[in-house]
Each structure stands twice: as structure tokens, then as C-alpha cells.
Motif scaffolding. Structure first.
Motif, mmCIF file in Angstrom:
data_model
loop_
_atom_site.group_PDB
_atom_site.id
_atom_site.type_symbol
_atom_site.label_atom_id
_atom_site.label_comp_id
_atom_site.label_asym_id
_atom_site.label_seq_id
_atom_site.Cartn_x
_atom_site.Cartn_y
_atom_site.Cartn_z
ATOM 1 N N ASP A 30 56.958 67.760 11.993
ATOM 2 C CA ASP A 30 57.810 67.425 13.131
ATOM 3 C C ASP A 30 57.824 68.669 14.024
ATOM 4 O O ASP A 30 58.054 69.785 13.536
ATOM 5 N N PHE A 61 63.979 63.713 18.317
ATOM 6 C CA PHE A 61 65.399 63.777 18.719
ATOM 7 C C PHE A 61 65.536 64.202 20.181
ATOM 8 O O PHE A 61 66.412 64.979 20.528
ATOM 9 N N ASN A 265 58.865 56.302 9.532
ATOM 10 C CA ASN A 265 58.900 57.042 8.264
ATOM 11 C C ASN A 265 59.893 56.433 7.280
ATOM 12 O O ASN A 265 61.088 56.414 7.519
ATOM 13 N N ASP A 290 58.644 59.867 3.793
ATOM 14 C CA ASP A 290 59.278 61.186 3.726
ATOM 15 C C ASP A 290 59.732 61.392 2.291
ATOM 16 O O ASP A 290 60.281 60.458 1.684
ATOM 17 N N TYR A 292 61.699 64.320 -0.342
ATOM 18 C CA TYR A 292 62.308 65.631 -0.622
ATOM 19 C C TYR A 292 62.556 65.739 -2.118
ATOM 20 O O TYR A 292 63.092 64.800 -2.726
ATOM 21 N N GLU A 323 56.992 63.609 6.133
ATOM 22 C CA GLU A 323 57.877 64.767 5.987
ATOM 23 C C GLU A 323 57.988 65.144 4.520
ATOM 24 O O GLU A 323 58.127 64.248 3.664
ATOM 25 N N VAL A 329 65.746 72.818 1.198
ATOM 26 C CA VAL A 329 66.400 71.963 2.188
ATOM 27 C C VAL A 329 67.769 72.592 2.490
ATOM 28 O O VAL A 329 68.093 73.666 1.976
ATOM 29 N N TRP A 331 70.703 70.436 2.704
ATOM 30 C CA TRP A 331 71.749 69.413 2.606
ATOM 31 C C TRP A 331 72.259 69.172 1.194
ATOM 32 O O TRP A 331 72.926 68.182 0.932
ATOM 33 N N PHE A 361 58.884 68.511 7.522
ATOM 34 C CA PHE A 361 59.973 68.792 8.425
ATOM 35 C C PHE A 361 60.232 70.274 8.226
ATOM 36 O O PHE A 361 60.649 70.653 7.136
ATOM 37 N N GLU A 371 70.402 72.315 10.804
ATOM 38 C CA GLU A 371 69.287 72.482 9.860
ATOM 39 C C GLU A 371 68.654 73.865 9.938
ATOM 40 O O GLU A 371 67.500 74.045 9.568
ATOM 41 N N HIS A 374 67.136 75.072 6.792
ATOM 42 C CA HIS A 374 66.100 74.234 6.170
ATOM 43 C C HIS A 374 64.761 74.925 6.379
ATOM 44 O O HIS A 374 64.462 75.403 7.478
HETATM 45 C C1 GAL Z 1 64.968 63.955 7.079
HETATM 46 C C2 GAL Z 1 64.947 63.803 8.588
HETATM 47 C C3 GAL Z 1 64.558 65.072 9.306
HETATM 48 C C4 GAL Z 1 65.286 66.240 8.712
HETATM 49 C C5 GAL Z 1 64.984 66.315 7.232
HETATM 50 C C6 GAL Z 1 65.635 67.494 6.549
HETATM 51 O O1 GAL Z 1 65.841 63.050 6.504
HETATM 52 O O2 GAL Z 1 64.052 62.779 8.974
HETATM 53 O O3 GAL Z 1 64.868 64.945 10.676
HETATM 54 O O4 GAL Z 1 66.657 66.085 8.917
HETATM 55 O O5 GAL Z 1 65.476 65.150 6.625
HETATM 56 O O6 GAL Z 1 65.386 67.483 5.170
#
Ligand code: GAL
Length: 686
Positions: A30, A61, A265, A290, A292, A323, A329, A331, A361, A371, A374
Motif C-alpha cells: 500500500d 484512504f 482484499n 490480507d 497478519y 497485505e 503491527v 493493534w 501494509f 498506525e 506499524h
Molecule cells: C489492515 C488494513 C490496512 C492497515 C493494516 C494494519 O486491516 O487494510 O489499511 O490498517 O490492517 O495492519
């Protein structure tokens, strides 16, 4: 500098069938240039070239920057970025930019904001604050899509369209009045009449009978447990509402740019439960995902399972990893960095399961915003960093893997079924055990396969499993009669089926199959269960062969003379009764496991079934469990991905010297057969 070929494969005509053909593996991220001054853009493309980046996802975005007010547009900066990328040989997966509505829109039309089940408004200030069913939001969003499609239709950098972003990541469940109206429409289409709906929802219970459609609501906060079929239908509806939104964007894109493929995605990973992606694949020209990594010691298995399932959704054809993260990360409560070599290993594990794109990402780590901690391809530390050196190395590896691009996964002989509706239904409230975790049970079986070194495909139940020899269906809770018939046919023609606790219990309306559990599968399994025996958290029961069970037990009676008891309970409420049974037919078999065994406990059951089906590991004994093998195939050529699942070196022994491999990472000295911890080797065979 090395050449960085463009991933021409993403600019397919609009059928997945046409997707075959050579081309480099796509590599990128991204890209959010609106967060940076113009000077940085030049530096970005310089570094992208160094890293071998050949595609970026742009504008995800950017709505507020592209349309600063309702009546004004500012697309000049995006033109500039598109040109700059194109001049540097970098293709663009261009977002429709509809993911996050700008403040002027939510101020003018607060009625597009989602509402939670308690009636609270989801306010702007973050992202994805829009109702999937809002006609007002849709009007503005489609206007933006049309503008984007027309403006960039002929831009040479445009390789694919990226609809919105992770549809439903934050707004899958909206309980607003718009949602209520759309839900009623959806229910009318599903049931036709209120009588049919009243029966399906079992509204004779708790005085819930509906006499007019207008009385029906989403399952908003209620005094006690809301109607389970209403809840299940609301899940189906919410997934369909976003699928419908996706199709609306796609229709505009196909009309304006018929030759540019459209994707969105997906989030095929642990925890992303709301979207029935297997049912969405018809709406996209190629599947993107995507992913993670989860925390803990099963993280790599979960990654592999998700990649494998994505491949199952893509029908074994190549797909796009849109992604993942280079490292941490932002979050989770604690966000550890990845260990050395884990970024490359994780990326190549996706490729092993069919990804022909490795994207992250994001490109440059943000200096501001939610973020900023991140990870990214270019970290806060800049290009002089371990991270960016690893990013460059990964770019070189992907170029070395160009021969793999376009190949498919080689079908395994065993499959694990993934059933979205069972996931939804089995984890609803008011059940025997709230700790049941659908995906965790599936992952336990997947780990057991990895531990035995036997390949397995993870397959959505909507796909055919007739060709497999072994099918494992963990917690296949919701079994309509069509599904029951498919399983019966599978076993009758010689297939070996394994299923577990809380399977075959309800039909598509979430009504219990009567006459004793597991109603839909009772005859096939040759057992009958009068009562469930859920276990408390932390409680364990012993089996007579030394294994332990947790979570669940059943009060099983064997009802068929073909059914043998493979293990019984030695302790707990079912002491002396069967724990694992197996009905052996002339050729096939049907095995039932009534408790949670964990991967180590599952392995012996699985070994018995695999042996009966004559399914063997393709790996030498010493590698089983330590190395994951995934095979991609292209005509007579096979690509064997060997992924070291451990942190220690593994000797590949008879598989040969890895310095001759198509790729080995980290690089191996000539003649060596040792694959370092977290290393990956790709052997070209045939
Ligand atoms: C994904 C999202 C991205 C970014 C990423 C961070 O859910 O598409 O924009 O926020 O998480 O891990």
C-alpha cells in the motif's frame, strides 16, 4: 541495478480462466503518498526500484484529498504520482478510494453512519464509518468510483482495481434503520412468506410470531438471547450486503474499463469471521488476501492454514497477497517485532500456497496517525536499516522465483473442510460450551497434518471434495440434507471421512436434527448421542490409550455393527463409554472424535485414517514435522517449497543440496544440505 519486470499478469481480461501465463511475482505495498511532501515521492520510487517493487496499491484512504468538498475535485496530485510510478516501471493496483468517507460527507449526511447493536452511533474520526446498506453512502461512493474509473481508464500504470478496502473490517454488523429495511428485503427474497420465515426462525418459541414484515428487526440489544436463526440470518445478510456493495463498484469498473481486472482484499485469517469469502469469489477477477500473523507458537501454522484456505477459495489458482506486515503491527496490546528471517519465511509460505504477489501494509512507515508504530517496507530508521536490507533481499528472492509464477497448487489427497456457516452457527450463544472455537479445532487438525508431514488442502465446503481420499470436517455443525448426502456419497465411494464433536447437529435453519445426535450424520457414523458432555474450562478427561480430552465429551452409543471403538473414556462423565469411533464400510470409513484432543492427540487418529486410505508423506521421515512441504505445479514441472517450521537448522538429507535449489534463503554454501532455522528452499523438480 537489476531489471524489475512489471507484473503484467494482473492486467488480465476479466475471467480467472485467462489468468494463466508467465510473469514475475508481484512485489509491493500500500502506498500512501498523500501522507508525505512531494520531495519524498522521488525518494520513494528510487527506493522502490532498489527493492524490486513492481506494483503498489494507491489511493486507498484518499477520498478526502481527491474530493475536498462535495463540489470540488483535486486529482492532479494523483495524476502526478501515477505518472511518476509509471515512469519508473511500477504498476498500480488503484483503489476506488471509497474506504473512508470524508468529514464533509458525514457532516452533511450523518445518516450514513453505522449503528451498533446497542443503538450507539459509530462516529467519524477513524475509518470505515459507513453503513453497507445506506443508499446515500452508495450514491456518493459510486460517484467517486465513476470519476476514478473515467480519469484513469487509459493510464498505462493501471494494472488492477482495488475495491474499497477490507470490506467489513469495521462495519460488517450495522443495526441501523437502513440495515433493518435491507434485512427485511433480504428475508423476503430468502423465505417468500412470513409463514416460512416463522417456521425457519422457530418463532413459536418465546412468543416471537411475526404477523407483518415491518415487525422484523436486526438482532439489536435484547433482554436475553436473541433468536438464534435471526442471528444466523443476520450474519448471512451482513455478508451478502457487503458482497452486493462490492458488485455495485465492480459493475461500474467493468463498464468503464472492461479490460482491467477487479479485486478487493479479503481477510482470510484468524478472527475475520463476518464475511463468507468463499461465496464472494465470483464477484472478483482474482482473489486477494490480507494476512497478519497471530501471536504464539502456532503462528506459522495459522499463516499456512490461512494461505492454504485462500488457495482453496481461489480454486487452486494463483492469488494476490495484498497485505501482510514486514514486522510488528500496532493493534495488539503488545506488538513484538518479527524474528530474523521471519518476514521472508512468511512471505514465501504464502507463495508456497499459490500467492503470485507479495505485498505489505505499507510502503513507508507513517510519521503520524494511528498506525505510526506499524512496521513497513521503509521503516522510521530509513534505508540504512536491517529492515530495508531484508526488503531488498526479498525482492531478489521473488525475482528468482519468476518460474513459479502462474503455477497452481498441486492437489493433495487429503482435505480439511472449512464451512463458514458452521463457524457462524457453532459459536452462537446458548450452546453447551461457549469456549468452542471453530477455527482452532480446524487448525489443530492442520497442525497434526503438518506434524505428520502429510500435505492437506484446506477447502471451503462449497467446493467439490469428491476427488480427495481423506476429508476431515472439524465441527461441521450445520449440515443441510444436501451436505449430508454429499458426505454419504463420499464415504460410499471409498472416501475416508473424519468429523468431530458438535458436527451434524442442525440444519440450515439451525433446527436440531431429531432422533439423537449427530442427527445428520448418525447413520453414516453408526453412533447415537443422547446427551452432550461439555467440560469446564481447565477440565480434562483421560482416554484409555493415555490421551487427554478437553472442552467436550459425548454420551455415545454405538448403533452399527460396522462401528468400532478406537478409544474410550477412562475418566470423567462418560467413563467407560466410547470417545473415538470408526465405522468401516466396504471401502470407505467414517470416524468420529467426540473430544478436543489437540494436535498431538489427533496425530494417532489421523495416522490410522491416512494408513487406511494409503495416503503417505512425501517427506523423508527425519523431516516430517520439522519442515512444511507445499507443492506448486505447472505442467510437468513441480516446485517443492520446503519451509523450516523450527528455529533450528534442519538437514534436508536425501532431498539434496540446496545450493542447486531454485531458491534457498538464507543463501546456502555450495553442497550444503542444511536449511537454517526459519529458512526456505524451493526445489524445481520434473
Ligand atoms: C489492515 C488494513 C490496512 C492497515 C493494516 C494494519 O486491516 O487494510 O489499511 O490498517 O490492517 O495492519
Amino acid at each position: 541495478m537489476r531489471e524489475h519486470p512489471r507484473p503484467g499478469w494482473v492486467r488480465w481480461p476479466n475471467t480467472i480462466e485467462d489468468a494463466e501465463g508467465p510473469g514475475p511475482i508481484a512485489y509491493g505495498a500500500d502506498y500512501n503518498p498523500e501522507q508525505w511532501p512531494r520531495e519524498t515521492w522521488k525518494d520513494d520510487v528510487r527506493l522502490m526500484r532498489q527493492a524490486g517493487v513492481n506494483i503498489v496499491s494507491l489511493g486507498i484512504f484518499s477520498w478526502a484529498r481527491l474530493q475536498p468538498t462535495e463540489d470540488s475535485w483535486d486529482l492532479g496530485w494523483l495524476d502526478e504520482v501515477m505518472d511518476l510510478l509509471h515512469d519508473n516501471g511500477i504498476a498500480v493496483d488503484l483503489a476506488t478510494a471509497t474506504a473512508s468517507p470524508p468529514p464533509w460527507l458525514t457532516t452533511k449526511h450523518p445518516e450514513i453512519l453505522p449503528v451498533t447493536h446497542t443503538g450507539a452511533t459509530v462516529w467519524p474520526g477513524s475509518r470505515q464509518h459507513w453503513r453497507p446498506t445506506s443508499p446515500v453512502f452508495r450514491r456518493y461512493a459510486m460517484g467517486l468510483v465513476e470519476t476514478m474509473a473515467r480519469r484513469y481508464a487509459d493510464h498505462p500504470a493501471l494494472a488492477a482495481w482495488h475495491v474499497s478496502n477490507e470490506l467489513g473490517c469495521h462495519n460488517v454488523y450495522d443495526y441501523s434503520d437502513d440495515a433493518a429495511a435491507a434485512f427485511r428485503q433480504w428475508l423476503r427474497a430468502r423465505y417468500g412468506t412470513l409463514d416460512v420465515l416463522n417456521h425457519a426462525w422457530g418463532t413459536a418459541f418465546w412468543s416471537q410470531h411475526y404477523s407483518d414484515w415491518v415487525q422484523i428487526l436486526p438482532p439489536r440489544l435484547a433482554a436475553a438471547n436473541p433468536n438464534p436463526t435471526q442471528q444466523l440470518d443476520f450474519k448471512r445478510f451482513s455478508s451478502d450486503a457487503l458482497k452486493d456493495y462490492l458488485s455495485a463498484e465492480r459493475e461500474i469498473l467493468h463498464r468503464v474499463t472492461p479490460d482491467v481486472p477487479v479485486t478487493t482484499n479479503f481477510m482470510v485469517m484468524d478472527g475475520a469471521k463476518g464475511l463468507d469469502y468463499a461465496d464472494w469469489t465470483t464477484e472478483v477477477d482474482f482473489v486477494s488476501n490480507d494476512h497478519y500473523v497471530v501471536t504464539g507458537d502456532r503462528a506459522l501454522d495459522e499463516l499456512s492454514y490461512s494461505a492454504n484456505l485462500t488457495s482453496g477459495m481461489a480454486d487452486g489458482r494463483r492469488w494476490f497477497l495484498m497485505e501482510h506486515s514486514t514486522s510488528a503491527v500496532n493493534w495488539r496490546p503488545t506488538n513484538p517485532a518479527k524474528l530474523d528471517r521471519a518476514m521472508v519465511r512468511d512471505s514465501l509460505t504464502h507463495v508456497a500456497h499459490g500467492a503470485d504477489a507479495v505485498c505489505f501494509f505499507q510502503w513507508r512507515q507513517s510519521a503520524a496517525g494511528a498506525e505510526k508504530y506499524h512496521s513497513a517496507m521503509v521503516p522510521h530508521a530509513g534505508e540504512d536499516s536491517e529492515m530495508f536490507r531484508s526488503v531488498r533481499a526479498l525482492g531478489r528472492h521473488l525475482q528468482d522465483l519468476a518460474p513459479v509464477s502462474g503455477s497452481r497448487r498441486k492437489p493433495a489427497r487429503a482435505a480439511i473442510l472449512f464451512d463458514q456457516e458452521s463457524w457462524w452457527a457453532a459459536e452462537q450463544d446458548s450452546h453447551p460450551n461457549a469456549s468452542l472455537d471453530y477455527r482452532a479445532e480446524g487448525l489443530d487438525w492442520y497442525t497434526a497434518f503438518l506434524d505428520l508431514g502429510v500435505q492437506v488442502d484446506v477447502l471451503p465446503t462449497s467446493r467439490s471434495f469428491d476427488e480427495y481420499d481423506v476429508v476431515v470436517a472439524p465441527v461441521l455443525h450445520l449440515v443441510p440434507s444436501v451436505m449430508r448426502d454429499r458426505l454419504v456419497r463420499f464415504v460410499e465411494r471409498g472416501g475416508h471421512l473424519v468429523t468431530t464433536y458438535f458436527s451434524g447437529i442442525v440444519d440450515e435453519n439451525d433446527h436440531v436434527w431429531l432422533g439423537g445426535h449427530p442427527g445428520a450424520l448418525r447413520d453414516l457414523l453408526g453412533i447415537r448421542i443422547e446427551e452432550f458432555g461439555p467440560l469446564l474450562d481447565g477440565e480434562q478427561v483421560a482416554l484409555d490409550d493415555g490421551r487427554a480430552g478437553t472442552l467436550w465429551t459425548d454420551r455415545i452409543a454405538v448403533t452399527s455393527e460396522d462401528t468400532e471403538v478406537l478409544a474410550s473414556y477412562r475418566s470423567g462423565p462418560q467413563a467407560g463409554r466410547p470417545a473415538i469411533t470408526r465405522r468401516v464400510l466396504e471401502r470407505g470409513s467414517a470416524t468420529y472424535v467426540s473430544t478436543q484432543l489437540g494436535p498431538a492427540g489427533i496425530a494417532p487418529v489421523l495416522a490410522t485414517v491416512l494408513q487406511a486410505a494409503e495416503v503417505e508423506s512425501a517427506l523423508p521421515a527425519a523431516l516430517r514435522g520439522r519442515v512444511e512441504l507445499a507443492i506448486r505445479i505447472d505442467g510437468a514441472s513441480e516446485f517443492w517449497f520446503l519451509i523450516n517450521r523450527t528455529d533450528d537448522p534442519v538437514d534436508l538429507g536425501e532431498l539434496g543440496g540446496i545450493s542447486d535449489a531454485l531458491l534457498s534463503t538464507p543463501a546456502a554454501a555450495p553442497g550444503t544440505t542444511s536449511l537454517p532455522g526459519r529458512g526456505v528452499a524451493v526445489l524445481a523438480r520434473g
